[in-house]
Motif scaffolding. Structure first.
Motif, PDB file in Angstrom:
ATOM      1  N   ALA B 417       6.809  28.527  -6.157  1.00 61.77           N
ATOM      2  CA  ALA B 417       7.443  28.434  -4.830  1.00 61.77           C
ATOM      3  C   ALA B 417       6.498  28.872  -3.709  1.00 61.77           C
ATOM      4  O   ALA B 417       6.418  28.219  -2.664  1.00 61.77           O
ATOM      5  CB  ALA B 417       8.730  29.252  -4.800  1.00 61.77           C
ATOM      6  N   ALA B 418       5.756  29.964  -3.899  1.00 60.07           N
ATOM      7  CA  ALA B 418       4.873  30.453  -2.835  1.00 60.07           C
ATOM      8  C   ALA B 418       3.738  29.459  -2.580  1.00 60.07           C
ATOM      9  O   ALA B 418       3.338  29.248  -1.428  1.00 60.07           O
ATOM     10  CB  ALA B 418       4.309  31.826  -3.201  1.00 60.07           C
ATOM     11  N   PHE B 419       3.244  28.838  -3.651  1.00 60.07           N
ATOM     12  CA  PHE B 419       2.193  27.825  -3.491  1.00 60.07           C
ATOM     13  C   PHE B 419       2.716  26.620  -2.702  1.00 60.07           C
ATOM     14  O   PHE B 419       2.064  26.133  -1.769  1.00 60.07           O
ATOM     15  CB  PHE B 419       1.675  27.380  -4.863  1.00 60.07           C
ATOM     16  N   LEU B 420       3.906  26.159  -3.059  1.00 58.77           N
ATOM     17  CA  LEU B 420       4.511  25.018  -2.355  1.00 58.77           C
ATOM     18  C   LEU B 420       4.713  25.364  -0.882  1.00 58.77           C
ATOM     19  O   LEU B 420       4.501  24.538   0.006  1.00 58.77           O
ATOM     20  CB  LEU B 420       5.852  24.653  -3.002  1.00 58.77           C
ATOM     21  N   ARG B 421       5.125  26.613  -0.621  1.00 58.10           N
ATOM     22  CA  ARG B 421       5.285  27.104   0.747  1.00 58.10           C
ATOM     23  C   ARG B 421       3.960  26.978   1.496  1.00 58.10           C
ATOM     24  O   ARG B 421       3.912  26.549   2.656  1.00 58.10           O
ATOM     25  CB  ARG B 421       5.777  28.559   0.707  1.00 58.10           C
ATOM     26  N   GLY B 422       2.875  27.343   0.811  1.00 54.64           N
ATOM     27  CA  GLY B 422       1.545  27.228   1.408  1.00 54.64           C
ATOM     28  C   GLY B 422       1.196  25.780   1.743  1.00 54.64           C
ATOM     29  O   GLY B 422       0.669  25.489   2.814  1.00 54.64           O
ATOM     30  N   VAL B 423       1.515  24.859   0.843  1.00 56.97           N
ATOM     31  CA  VAL B 423       1.218  23.440   1.069  1.00 56.97           C
ATOM     32  C   VAL B 423       2.009  22.924   2.270  1.00 56.97           C
ATOM     33  O   VAL B 423       1.456  22.321   3.195  1.00 56.97           O
ATOM     34  CB  VAL B 423       1.578  22.593  -0.181  1.00 56.97           C
ATOM     35  N   VAL B 424       3.317  23.180   2.254  1.00 53.47           N
ATOM     36  CA  VAL B 424       4.206  22.625   3.282  1.00 53.47           C
ATOM     37  C   VAL B 424       3.865  23.186   4.666  1.00 53.47           C
ATOM     38  O   VAL B 424       3.993  22.509   5.677  1.00 53.47           O
ATOM     39  CB  VAL B 424       5.686  22.913   2.902  1.00 53.47           C
ATOM     40  N   ALA B 425       3.395  24.442   4.699  1.00 51.02           N
ATOM     41  CA  ALA B 425       3.070  25.080   5.980  1.00 51.02           C
ATOM     42  C   ALA B 425       1.667  24.718   6.468  1.00 51.02           C
ATOM     43  O   ALA B 425       1.295  25.066   7.584  1.00 51.02           O
ATOM     44  CB  ALA B 425       3.202  26.595   5.844  1.00 51.02           C
ATOM     45  N   SER B 426       0.897  24.002   5.638  1.00 51.16           N
ATOM     46  CA  SER B 426      -0.496  23.722   6.015  1.00 51.16           C
ATOM     47  C   SER B 426      -0.578  22.662   7.109  1.00 51.16           C
ATOM     48  O   SER B 426       0.286  21.803   7.243  1.00 51.16           O
ATOM     49  CB  SER B 426      -1.289  23.259   4.781  1.00 51.16           C
ATOM     50  N   GLU B 427      -1.674  22.727   7.880  1.00 50.90           N
ATOM     51  CA  GLU B 427      -1.936  21.755   8.949  1.00 50.90           C
ATOM     52  C   GLU B 427      -2.045  20.342   8.388  1.00 50.90           C
ATOM     53  O   GLU B 427      -1.555  19.378   8.960  1.00 50.90           O
ATOM     54  CB  GLU B 427      -3.260  22.105   9.631  1.00 50.90           C
ATOM     55  N   ARG B 428      -2.726  20.250   7.237  1.00 56.16           N
ATOM     56  CA  ARG B 428      -2.975  18.936   6.652  1.00 56.16           C
ATOM     57  C   ARG B 428      -1.672  18.263   6.242  1.00 56.16           C
ATOM     58  O   ARG B 428      -1.508  17.059   6.409  1.00 56.16           O
ATOM     59  CB  ARG B 428      -3.882  19.111   5.425  1.00 56.16           C
TER      60      ARG B 428
END
Lengths: 171, 495
Positions: B417-428
């Motif tokens: 979940a924390a990794f997915l959070r990182g992806v979704v919040a990323s600029e890219r």
């Protein structure tokens, strides 16, 4: 106490001076205060990095599971000088990095191995992981056998380094 | 083949999809039968069904892949239909045929369609016949053919198993020297995994997008499309974030891809729900494969079309004609939360569910089988939960996804979940610069939040102290959360 975080392999030296609230502790020598607010379901709300996050911690067997918001961490206490379960660097322990099945054991008790020699292959979810010797060592004990299911952190092998001038790093 | 109203449905699956199918059946007044392996007796899908039958030991090969045990259970329970879910036997033509021979309704395409879709080489040839572009490649893979093909397109090239699919049986060859050994290994692996050693070759696309079309077909030869899903975010060729619509294709390409999907599905005589997958590379799109089942990511389509795809499946299986779908609206994103360690090459994880918090709120749907007290093992796929967010546009869906992931908590099992959070919040991700290489690139620079890690170390020490103190008090050996004890300041003075 010394704790090892299993995913990163990082070690933490933590002394809890007051269990809170707020928790007063030293973390790797630095004093730290952690504001907590206990919740009726056993969780706690902490202030972390300027945000308020729900957290939960519980021990099961030798593992301490901690959630801080969506992040998960698993810690193992590195036993101090008390009772059984003490492992000095002279008796490195190879532990399972994940729960799964022991697929193949490539060495036998008493074998002498070189650095990099493949020791044991584990399988979980059709993914194979082979663990290798980090330095020259003699295989002291193999408490598992091929086909056996093991938990994360289970002892797979005990080794004694042959060249004690180069102790194996704790993985 | 059996048809007509379905009265009692056996779900030949486990986990979140078994629960999800049971919920639709219940809403339609259809009785349900769960099946379970020895490892799953305490799983929520067993309790949720009206009836539940054991089908064998933990090993999937002897339980969830055991056709005869499942059909026997269906007959014994008086079921008249079997829903296979996804994975396991869902695309197994022999199973579908056996279900029909037993006089039961198979909720999926007929056996001959499953066989046609399962043969990736045959599907490739069919696509070419109906004028749908395929990735440049060859339908055979002997060493001479492979050498010639590689000389023509250049390395790397991809070796694929004819009976593979869903990301399985794929091998990338980077240089001529690897070609011979790679072909041999791939053939051996394909033979072992699929009992079919046939291979084919495709040009390797550097960073394509993965776009797929939801289709539903009926027995009267009608096939409708329900928009596309972009599933470019993958690790190990397996999807982890999907969304609809795709932000990376033009309206013209969307139209062309949907038209191609319907043409292919019609040509193969497709019935029930399915997905036609494509790769998009620049201005070109190529047919990849037909997934002849309900997809894991089907809720993305359900939120945009405000529909229930399992209800559609049951309806067309009972003989109803497929209905024209309504116009889609808004944007939906799905994140798959797996029992895996994103900080260690997505290694599988397992453990007890000690604490659980499932997100909720406007536009949020969570499909999961998680429940406090259950054990997550390593016998089956590691999917724990699907978090699906709906928004009026992509930005709203994205913000809702990130906020909901922050709310997701599961202690006892390492999860993503924390990794997915990182992806979704990323600029890219915000700029929708997606490709099938995104995750492998992103994971290299992603770190668990340092503040959270430090706080966790302190909390772990508190838990360790509390547990040690509890052991020294024989009257209270029960494993407890440290917070119960922390809540009571008297604890420390008592010990």
């Amino acid at each position: 106490m010394k704790l090892r975080e299993l995913s990163s392999g990082r070690q933490f030296d933590v002394e809890v001076e007051h269990p809170g609230p707020p928790i007063k502790a030293t973390l790797d020598g630095a004093a730290l205060s952690l504001a907590t607010r206990a919740q009726p379901d056993g969780a706690t709300i902490i202030e972390c990095g300027g945000r308020r996050l729900r957290a939960f911690a519980a021990r099961r067997g030798d593992a301490i599971f901690v959630s801080v918001g969506p992040s998960t961490f698993t810690f193992a206490a590195i036993a101090a000088s008390r009772g059984a379960g003490r492992h000095s660097l002279a008796t490195p322990i190879l532990t399972a990095p994940m729960p799964g099945k022991v697929l193949k054991i490539m060495v036998a008790e008493g074998d002498e191995v070189e650095a990099g020699r493949a020791l044991i292959t584990m399988e979980a979810m059709k993914m194979e992981t082979t663990l290798s010797a980090e330095g020259p060592a003699r295989i002291k004990r193999i408490p598992v056998s091929a086909g056996q299911m093991v938990d994360a952190g289970a002892v797979l092998m005990e080794l004694s380094p042959i060249d004690s001038a180069k102790p194996q790093s704790d993985r | 083949m059996a048809s007509g109203m379905i009265k009692k449905l056996l779900i030949a699956n486990r986990g979140e999809i078994a629960l999800r199918v049971i919920r639709t059946a219940r809403a339609l007044g259809i009785q349900t039968v769960a099946v379970y392996s020895q490892a799953d007796a305490m799983m929520p899908h067993v309790a949720a069904a009206d009836d539940a039958r054991p089908i064998g030991p933990a090993e999937a090969a002897q339980s969830y892949l055991n056709s005869s045990a499942i059909i026997q259970a269906a007959l014994a329970a008086g079921a008249d239909a079997i829903h296979p879910g996804y994975g396991f036997l869902s695309e197994n033509a022999d199973f579908a045929a056996a279900v029909s021979s037993a006089g039961l309704n198979f909720i999926g395409p007929p056996a001959q369609v499953l066989a046609a879709a399962g043969d990736k080489v045959g599907a490739r040839q069919l696509a070419q016949r109906v004028g749908v572009p395929v990735v440049p490649g060859t339908e055979t893979a002997d060493l001479a053919t492979a050498r010639n093909f590689a000389a023509l397109t250049g390395y790397p090239i991809m070796i694929k198993a004819a009976a593979g699919g869903g990301g399985r049986g794929i091998r990338v060859v980077a240089a001529e020297a690897e070609l011979g050994p790679a072909l041999e290994t791939a053939a051996r692996e394909a033979q072992a995994a699929f009992n079919d050693g046939r291979l084919f070759l495709e040009r390797y696309l550097e960073a394509p997008r993965h776009i797929e079309v939801q289709i539903v077909g009926d027995r009267y030869g009608r096939v409708v499309a329900m928009g596309e899903r972009e599933c470019s975010l993958q690790r190990r060729h397996q999807k982890i974030i999907e969304e609809s619509p795709s932000a990376g294709i033009t309206a013209a390409m969307r139209g062309a891809i949907i038209e191609a999907a319907v043409a292919l599905a019609s040509a193969v005589g497709y019935r029930n729900a399915g997905t036609v997958e494509f790769l998009v590379d620049g201005d070109n799109f190529y047919f990849l494969e037909i997934n002849a089942r309900l997809q894991v990511e089907h809720p993305v389509t359900e939120l945009r079309f405000d529909c229930d795809l399992v209800a559609h499946q049951l309806s067309v299986a009972a003989g109803d004609p497929v209905r024209e779908p309504p116009a889609p609206r808004g944007h939906a994103i799905e994140c798959r939360i797996y029992a895996e360690d994103a900080r260690n090459d997505f290694r599988p994880a397992a453990g007890p569910v000690l604490y659980l918090q499932i997100p909720a709120g406007p536009g949020i749907r969570v499909d999961t089988f998680l429940a406090p007290g259950i054990e997550i093992g390593t016998h089956y796929d590691g999917l724990l939960a699907k978090l699906i967010a709906y928004g009026h546009d992509r930005d709203e869906a994205r913000r809702r996804t990130a906020a909901a992931l922050d709310e997701f908590m599961l202690t006892g099992v390492t999860h993503t979940a924390a990794f997915l959070r990182g992806v979704v919040a990323s600029e890219r991700f915000a700029r929708a610069e997606l490709s099938t290489r995104f995750i492998e690139q992103f994971v290299r620079q992603w770190r668990a939040p340092e503040d959270s890690l430090n706080a966790a170390a302190v909390l772990a020490a508190v838990a360790q102290n509390a547990a040690a103190a509890a052991v020294s008090r024989p009257a209270d050996r029960r494993s407890r959360s440290p917070w119960e004890t922390l809540g009571s300041i008297n604890f420390w003075s008592r010990s």
